[in-house]
Design a protein around this motif. Structure first.
Motif, PDB file in Angstrom:
ATOM      1  N   ASN A  84       0.777  -1.258   0.114  1.00 39.74           N
ATOM      2  CA  ASN A  84      -0.024  -0.045  -0.089  1.00 39.74           C
ATOM      3  C   ASN A  84       0.931   1.248   0.035  1.00 39.74           C
ATOM      4  N   MET A  85       1.970   1.071   0.895  1.00 42.03           N
ATOM      5  CA  MET A  85       2.972   2.403   0.772  1.00 42.03           C
ATOM      6  C   MET A  85       3.321   2.703  -0.465  1.00 42.03           C
ATOM      7  N   ASN A  86       4.045   1.581  -1.435  1.00 39.30           N
ATOM      8  CA  ASN A  86       4.467   1.677  -2.658  1.00 39.30           C
ATOM      9  C   ASN A  86       3.211   2.357  -3.441  1.00 39.30           C
ATOM     10  N   LEU A  87       2.137   1.900  -3.442  1.00 43.33           N
ATOM     11  CA  LEU A  87       1.128   2.309  -4.488  1.00 43.33           C
ATOM     12  C   LEU A  87       0.790   3.673  -4.164  1.00 43.33           C
ATOM     13  N   ASP A  88       0.720   3.924  -2.946  1.00 42.02           N
ATOM     14  CA  ASP A  88       0.239   5.494  -2.715  1.00 42.02           C
ATOM     15  C   ASP A  88       1.411   6.123  -3.339  1.00 42.02           C
ATOM     16  N   HIS A  89       2.771   5.866  -3.205  1.00 41.25           N
ATOM     17  CA  HIS A  89       3.858   6.818  -3.590  1.00 41.25           C
ATOM     18  C   HIS A  89       3.550   6.947  -5.085  1.00 41.25           C
ATOM     19  N   VAL A  90       3.482   5.681  -5.858  1.00 36.80           N
ATOM     20  CA  VAL A  90       3.248   5.629  -7.242  1.00 36.80           C
ATOM     21  C   VAL A  90       2.402   6.836  -7.653  1.00 36.80           C
ATOM     22  N   GLU A  91       0.946   6.795  -6.901  1.00 38.91           N
ATOM     23  CA  GLU A  91      -0.047   7.529  -7.296  1.00 38.91           C
ATOM     24  C   GLU A  91       0.232   8.882  -7.232  1.00 38.91           C
ATOM     25  N   LYS A  92       0.873   9.448  -6.155  1.00 36.07           N
ATOM     26  CA  LYS A  92       1.391  10.526  -5.956  1.00 36.07           C
ATOM     27  C   LYS A  92       2.386  11.167  -7.016  1.00 36.07           C
ATOM     28  N   ILE A  93       3.221  10.306  -7.155  1.00 38.40           N
ATOM     29  CA  ILE A  93       4.299  10.483  -8.414  1.00 38.40           C
ATOM     30  C   ILE A  93       3.794  11.019  -9.813  1.00 38.40           C
ATOM     31  N   HIS A  94       2.778  10.079  -9.953  1.00 44.77           N
ATOM     32  CA  HIS A  94       1.943  10.056 -11.448  1.00 44.77           C
ATOM     33  C   HIS A  94       1.173  11.585 -11.168  1.00 44.77           C
ATOM     34  N   LYS A  95       0.684  11.848 -10.295  1.00 47.58           N
ATOM     35  CA  LYS A  95      -0.229  13.083 -10.102  1.00 47.58           C
ATOM     36  C   LYS A  95       0.975  14.258 -10.227  1.00 47.58           C
ATOM     37  N   ARG A  96       2.010  14.074  -9.448  1.00 46.61           N
ATOM     38  CA  ARG A  96       2.793  15.227  -9.611  1.00 46.61           C
ATOM     39  C   ARG A  96       3.555  15.171 -10.993  1.00 46.61           C
ATOM     40  N   ALA A  97       3.693  14.333 -11.507  1.00 47.30           N
ATOM     41  CA  ALA A  97       4.463  14.052 -13.086  1.00 47.30           C
ATOM     42  C   ALA A  97       3.413  14.777 -14.119  1.00 47.30           C
ATOM     43  N   HIS A  98       2.318  14.563 -13.747  1.00 50.60           N
ATOM     44  CA  HIS A  98       1.041  15.068 -14.669  1.00 50.60           C
ATOM     45  C   HIS A  98       1.272  16.590 -14.803  1.00 50.60           C
ATOM     46  N   GLN A  99       1.029  17.200 -13.522  1.00 48.91           N
ATOM     47  CA  GLN A  99       1.141  18.604 -13.045  1.00 48.91           C
ATOM     48  C   GLN A  99       2.539  19.284 -13.902  1.00 48.91           C
ATOM     49  N   GLU A 100       3.721  18.464 -13.467  1.00 54.41           N
ATOM     50  CA  GLU A 100       4.879  18.784 -14.091  1.00 54.41           C
ATOM     51  C   GLU A 100       5.012  18.891 -15.532  1.00 54.41           C
TER      52      GLU A 100
END
Length: 247
Positions: A84-100
């Motif tokens: 769950n920890m890794n899944l949450d990190h990946v989702e946040k990274i994808h969201k941040r990457a989309h904004q970036e």
């Protein structure tokens, strides 16, 4: 093995370190398989042993993962299992990457060559934006990058762009940048009067002065001729007077 502390910006380095540790221990499955609670009264002993092994493994690596985070993230993920920890990190990274990605694409689309700027510096700046998009896993076609480069140029490059498209020139970005630098040098030479243009201007000025001088000189010549014709006439008149007087 070096210790990498997750601070929210270095997920890839941190996860690479975690995966190396899991691979060394033969426990990579803890990131890929979610632990599910079981009812020991309704399962077989083999399923119970499998669950306990899984529980021990995820507990061990949960401690390792949380221990290699900054305090702020530790408090956030202390109750997460590795999966769950890794899944949450990946989702946040994808969201941040989309904004970036949005910010970089927006800047790239509005980037224009300004008067007085060197085209070399401009195209290198646009190339950095393209490379930035590639780093965040955005597939950016090189032909599209070339079109954006050409669209960002000043109107004085329109003739080159027309020639480029009409002749269906195929280049890579590096070759296009070299061509644009050559065009830039040609444009700068045309903006500064060269020796040929200067000589043409000088000749034009001299011709104007020469015409004026010639007109004035001819006028004087005409005046001089007129005075010489009058002199003999005056002289012949005096001669006639002296002959006609018998006294």
């Amino acid at each position: 093995m070096s210790k990498v502390t997750l601070d929210g910006t270095n997920y890839n380095d941190w996860m690479c370190n975690i995966k190396m540790t899991l691979r060394y221990e033969g426990k990579e499955y803890v990131l890929e398989k979610q632990i599910v609670e079981i009812d020991e009264a309704n399962v077989t002993p083999k399923q119970t042993d499998s669950y306990k092994k899984h529980y021990d493994d995820v507990t061990k690596f949960d401690c390792i993962m949380v221990a290699t985070m900054i305090p702020k993230l530790k408090r956030l993920y202390v109750d997460y299992w590795p999966y769950n920890m890794n899944l949450d990190h990946v989702e946040k990274i994808h969201k941040r990457a989309h904004q970036e990605k949005y910010e970089v694409v927006k800047t790239l689309m509005t980037c224009k060559l300004k008067e007085g700027d060197y085209v070399c510096n401009h195209v290198q700046r646009m190339q950095r934006y393209v490379e930035h998009l590639e780093r965040i896993n955005v597939n950016f076609d090189e032909e599209l990058a070339i079109d954006l480069d050409l669209n960002s140029l000043l109107p004085c490059y329109d003739q080159f762009i027309l020639h480029y498209h009409l002749n269906n020139i195929k280049t890579i970005l590096t070759q296009l940048h070299n061509l644009l630098q050559i065009v830039e040098l040609g444009l700068k030479k045309n903006q500064t009067p060269n020796s040929t243009n200067a000589s043409i201007l000088t000749i034009g000025k001299n011709k104007g002065k020469e015409r004026k001088g010639a007109t004035k000189k001819n006028w004087k010549s005409v005046a001089h001729v007129g005075s010489s014709n009058n002199a003999p006439k005056a002289k012949s008149s005096s001669n006639i007077t002296s002959i006609s007087d018998p006294k």
